[in-house]
Design an enzyme around this catalytic site. Structure first.
Site, PDB file in Angstrom:
ATOM      1  N   ASP A 394       0.838  -1.198   0.000  1.00 37.59           N
ATOM      2  CA  ASP A 394       0.000   0.000   0.000  1.00 37.59           C
ATOM      3  C   ASP A 394       0.878   1.256   0.000  1.00 37.59           C
ATOM      4  O   ASP A 394       1.743   1.425   0.855  1.00 37.59           O
ATOM      5  CB  ASP A 394      -0.903  -0.019   1.237  1.00 37.59           C
ATOM      6  CG  ASP A 394      -1.965   1.060   1.206  1.00 37.59           C
ATOM      7  OD1 ASP A 394      -2.873   0.971   0.374  1.00 37.59           O
ATOM      8  OD2 ASP A 394      -1.874   1.993   2.032  1.00 37.59           O
ATOM      9  N   GLU A 423       1.371  -0.573  -5.111  1.00 37.06           N
ATOM     10  CA  GLU A 423       0.160   0.221  -5.326  1.00 37.06           C
ATOM     11  C   GLU A 423       0.589   1.690  -5.278  1.00 37.06           C
ATOM     12  O   GLU A 423       0.430   2.372  -4.275  1.00 37.06           O
ATOM     13  CB  GLU A 423      -0.888  -0.096  -4.246  1.00 37.06           C
ATOM     14  CG  GLU A 423      -2.235   0.578  -4.494  1.00 37.06           C
ATOM     15  CD  GLU A 423      -2.552   1.686  -3.485  1.00 37.06           C
ATOM     16  OE1 GLU A 423      -3.653   2.250  -3.553  1.00 37.06           O
ATOM     17  OE2 GLU A 423      -1.690   1.990  -2.642  1.00 37.06           O
TER      18      GLU A 423
END
Length: 675
Positions: A394, A423
């Site tokens: 993330d 990401e």
């Protein structure tokens, strides 16, 4: 004076090389990796080149002879195919080719009418070269080489008879495979990190285990790993390879966010109650941190059972790695130095104005890097020990680059099969650098590329950088509901699925896409109404299937086609072809070393029928410009006879795309101009 002094022959522009060799290029096991270089020398003597390809254990493959290709006379290529994971190396060796020099000189002089007397030195040079090769040849070839050398010296024969034995096709093939290499000049050595095939090719499905609980009396109940496992057969049936789970850790209770938080960027007026589940990305509470399982999901043993069930169905689990903490995360008390303290003594929470994330504390990597790095590595190994071999990271662009370089390669030292997906919806420079330094895959800008020109430009960019950056085309995420899906109707869901699954070897779907979920929290937002990030969102899968309101069969077929055609598991062979209608997109992929090719024509208009004519670059497909060939539409089963120019008519409400498989008459190469 700078530069290398040992470059007897010229070698420049070696590829694949990342940042002048500062980082490893990338490939996967079984991938056909083209190695190219510009090789040249002074004068008119012939030059040649080889690729020296070395396995992780130091085993050196036989020299791989490079060939000229393309429109540039000094550009050379060879293809290598790694057969195991790990750190491979290669270098290019340029060398003087006296056999080719001799061959050319003799043919030119004979064509010019020169006689045996004028060629006396050339004939003797040729005989000596053949004898050099014969010295290392087996008995059969040694005899033929010796006989050819003797013929060159035999003054009783006429000139053509003296030369002919040395120029037979069979002997020339042998000499090509057993050359005389002189003035051997090596390039620097470069690295290629080779991953398992899942690093390049796969289909991802994201869902929240907590939303897979039963609905009791109209009220959703919190799902567990056991109830979530009941969803896995349906995911496998759709042909997905990777099951991606958002964070499964305890969720912070301090400043917890409630439903539809995105509708109120400055703060959520909703009064948080005991049944509000909060965001999984607000990690940590008195129940544990990054190394723990949320107690409502189950235990670590339950998670292991979920992983085992996923494997039984031919899939694997990807787990979210989100390096941030809720205010009540154990780290906040035990290691306050891992966070940023403001002048008033409070810890800074995450902000992306006007959005505020009071439930999340960003981690500060500069105060105690040694301690924090070690803790993150420990956490990663906890989940590796639980069976996780893929991590979806993330927001890696908000953490230091040197940290990621250290972590990824520290893991790969012992576990080369572990993969990391970045990401990183951020600036191109950061996205590309994350890929260079070690991330296996990356989210991309695909979601926001909807017009033909921008799709083509982006596809070409990704294919050109396939030696280090591998894309993962997600059609939607819990954070991204693009306006094309909000207003494009069901046909747009098909269009985006075709584009993602056919353009990229790896693509992904967030749960609910197959049910055409398309309502945003407010106009102009890309956030879902009733976002699953902040509340349970059970779905009536059985009811949707019974009513025929599901895209699941279409997704299944797309994934079946991808598995059946190795061409669709490639990135670097992506090629776009002209169409005379800007609402139609045409592209192809080929599989180097096989006869597999796929040609896709898709409409970008989800409302109206589109008509156009393709103009195919047939040499890219390994065909001559005049050739006709049969194609089969893998979506409908229809068959067509195609050539360079082809009429296309696509109605989005019937079928928005042709996915055409070609039965090629010969193996294809890449680049297609190789000779």
């Amino acid at each position: 004076m700078t530069g290398r002094a040992d470059l007897r022959l010229g070698i420049t522009d070696v590829a694949p090389v990342v940042s002048c060799g500062s980082f490893s290029a990338r490939a996967v096991v079984g991938e056909h990796l083209p190695v190219t270089a510009t090789v040249f020398r002074e004068g008119h003597d012939a030059v040649a080149a080889d690729v020296v390809w070395t396995a992780p254990d130091g085993t050196r493959a036989p020299l791989n002879r490079m060939r000229r290709y393309g429109d540039q006379p000094d550009r050379w290529i060879a293809t290598v195919v790694p057969d195991r994971e790990g750190r491979w190396t290669f270098r290019v060796e340029a060398w003087s080719d006296p056999l080719a020099t001799w061959h050319h000189a003799v043919e030119v002089k004979i064509e010019a009418g020169q006689g045996a007397g004028e060629l006396a030195n050339d004939l003797e040079e040729g005989a000596r070269l053949l004898e050099r090769v014969a010295g290392d040849a087996d008995d059969g070839w040694a005899g033929r080489l010796t006989e050819a050398a003797a013929a060159l010296r035999d003054e009783s024969r006429d000139l053509h008879d003296r030369v002919a034995p040395a120029l037979t096709a069979a002997l020339q093939r042998y000499l090509d495979e057993h050359p005389v290499r002189e003035l051997v000049t090596p390039s620097p050595e470069y690295e290629v990190w080779v991953d398992r095939p899942r690093a390049l090719y796969g289909s991802w499905y994201e869902f929240f285990p907590r939303s897979e609980g039963p609905v009791v009396g109209g009220t959703p109940t919190h799902g567990t790993f056991a109830t979530a496992a009941d969803r896995l057969p349906a995911v496998a049936d759709m042909g997905f390879d990777v099951v991606y789970l958002p964070p499964i850790h305890p969720i912070g209770k301090v400043n917890r966010k409630g439903p539809n938080t995105a509708a109120y960027p400055g703060g959520n007026p909703h009064e948080i109650g005991p049944d509000d589940v909060g965001s999984p990305w607000a990690i940590g509470s008195d129940e544990g941190g990054h190394d723990a399982v949320h107690p409502q999901l189950g235990t670590m043993a339950d998670f292991r059972a979920f992983v085992d069930r996923t494997r039984e169905l031919g899939m694997e689990v990807a787990l979210d790695l989100a390096l941030q903490a809720a205010p009540d995360h154990p780290w906040v008390k035990s290691h306050p130095e891992w966070f940023t303290t403001k002048p008033d003594g409070t810890i800074a929470y995450a902000e992306n104005p006007p959005k505020k994330y009071q439930d999340i504390y960003p981690v500060n990597f500069d105060n105690d890097p040694e301690g924090l790095y070690a803790e993150v590595l420990r956490v990663v190994r906890v989940w590796m020990d639980a069976g996780v071999r893929v991590f979806r990271v993330d927001n890696p662009h908000t953490k230091p680059l040197d940290f990621w370089h250290w972590l990824i390669w520290k893991v790969k030292e012992t576990d080369p099969d572990v993969l990391f997906l970045a990401e990183a919806f951020t600036r191109p420079a950061m996205m590309h650098q994350l890929a260079r330094l070690g991330f296996t895959q990356s989210y991309t800008y695909f979601t926001w590329r909807t017009a033909r020109g921008e799709i083509e430009d982006y596809g070409r960019e990704l294919a050109a950088n396939a030696h280090y950056m591998r894309p993962n085309f997600f059609v939607n995420t819990p954070d991204i509901l693009h306006e094309s899906l909000q207003y494009g109707g069901p046909p747009m869901f098909k269009i985006r699925a075709v584009l993602a699954s056919m353009l990229s070897p790896t693509w992904g779907v967030y749960s609910g896409f197959e049910l055409y979920e398309h309502v945003a929290v407010r106009p102009g937002s890309e956030e879902y109404l009733d976002s699953e990030k902040y509340q349970l969102r059970p779905r009536d899968w059985a009811g949707a299937e019974a009513a025929g309101r599901t895209l699941a069969p279409y997704l299944r077929r797309l994934n079946e086609i991808r598995r059946q055609h190795p061409a669709l598991q490639q990135l670097r062979t992506l090629t776009f072809h002209p169409v005379d209608n800007p609402n139609l997109l045409c592209f192809s992929k080929t599989d180097p070393g096989s006869q597999d090719a796929v040609l896709v024509v898709v409409t970008l208009d989800s409302h109206d029928r589109q008509i156009g004519t393709t103009s195919l670059d047939l040499p890219v497909l390994g065909l001559d410009w005049h050739e006709r060939f049969g194609v089969t539409d893998e979506l409908t089963g229809d068959r067509y006879d195609w050539g360079q120019f082809n009429y296309v008519e696509l109605d989005p409400y019937r079928e928005p795309a042709h996915v055409l498989s070609l039965a090629l008459p010969r193996q294809v190469t890449w680049p297609p101009t190789a000779r």
